[in-house]
Design a protein around this motif. Structure first.
Motif, short mmCIF file in Angstrom:
data_model
loop_
_atom_site.label_atom_id
_atom_site.label_comp_id
_atom_site.label_asym_id
_atom_site.label_seq_id
_atom_site.Cartn_x
_atom_site.Cartn_y
_atom_site.Cartn_z
N VAL A 10 31.04 0.22 22.75
CA VAL A 10 30.69 -0.95 23.54
C VAL A 10 30.57 -2.18 22.64
CG1 VAL A 10 28.91 -1.95 25.05
CG2 VAL A 10 29.55 0.45 25.29
N ILE A 11 30.01 -2.00 21.46
CA ILE A 11 29.90 -3.11 20.51
C ILE A 11 31.29 -3.59 20.09
CG2 ILE A 11 29.15 -3.73 18.18
CD1 ILE A 11 26.70 -1.95 18.65
N ASN A 12 32.20 -2.65 19.83
CA ASN A 12 33.57 -3.03 19.47
C ASN A 12 34.25 -3.79 20.60
OD1 ASN A 12 33.42 -1.92 16.93
ND2 ASN A 12 34.30 0.03 17.55
N ALA A 13 34.04 -3.36 21.83
CA ALA A 13 34.61 -4.07 22.98
C ALA A 13 34.01 -5.47 23.09
CB ALA A 13 34.37 -3.28 24.26
N ALA A 14 32.73 -5.61 22.82
CA ALA A 14 32.09 -6.93 22.86
C ALA A 14 32.68 -7.84 21.79
CB ALA A 14 30.58 -6.79 22.68
N ILE A 15 32.97 -7.30 20.62
CA ILE A 15 33.60 -8.09 19.55
C ILE A 15 34.98 -8.57 19.99
CG2 ILE A 15 34.52 -7.96 17.19
CD1 ILE A 15 31.51 -8.10 17.19
N ILE A 16 35.74 -7.70 20.65
CA ILE A 16 37.06 -8.08 21.15
C ILE A 16 36.94 -9.19 22.20
CG2 ILE A 16 39.09 -7.26 22.45
CD1 ILE A 16 38.96 -6.22 19.57
N LEU A 17 35.96 -9.08 23.08
CA LEU A 17 35.76 -10.12 24.10
C LEU A 17 35.30 -11.44 23.48
CD1 LEU A 17 34.24 -8.02 27.00
CD2 LEU A 17 36.51 -9.05 26.88
N MET A 18 34.55 -11.36 22.38
CA MET A 18 34.17 -12.59 21.67
C MET A 18 35.41 -13.24 21.06
SD MET A 18 30.70 -11.82 19.60
CE MET A 18 29.51 -10.72 20.29
#
Length: 115
Positions: free
Chosen positions: A68-76
């Motif tokens: 989930v953190i990696n996905a949040a980084i991608i969305l950032m």
């Protein structure tokens, strides 16, 4: 020199994944390089902070919350780079997992070439 080569390989992986995944789009090569740079910066600065703040959730889910953190980084990165777009959390999650796989394959090929 090694850092620059890793950035180029990451940009190549971003381009390949944008062609494969329908929920991810990159306008051109320059945008892919900018995405690779922004992801490197976010993974260096923001990701460790997120990991520390969400440590209880990460421990509770046996490390799966890191996805989930990696996905949040991608969305950032999607927010910061205008030529890069991801359609939602699911596509960001798929993109982050495949990007990690592509980067590890490309970096292992790079290490084999040195030996």
């Amino acid at each position: 020199m090694n850092f620059l080569l890793k950035l180029i390989l990451s940009a190549l992986a971003v381009l390949i994944l944008a062609k494969i995944l329908p929920g991810v789009a990159v306008e051109n090569y320059v945008s892919a390089i900018i995405v690779a740079i922004v992801l490197a910066i976010l993974n260096t600065i923001v990701k460790p902070l997120l990991v520390i703040f969400t440590l209880p959730a990460t421990i509770l889910t046996l490390g799966l919350f890191l996805l989930v953190i990696n996905a949040a980084i991608i969305l950032m990165a999607d927010y910061f780079v205008s030529g890069f777009s991801v359609r939602g959390w699911l596509w960001a999650l798929i993109f982050s997992v495949l990007l990690s796989v592509f980067q590890s394959i490309l970096h292992s090929v790079l290490k084999k070439d040195r030996n």
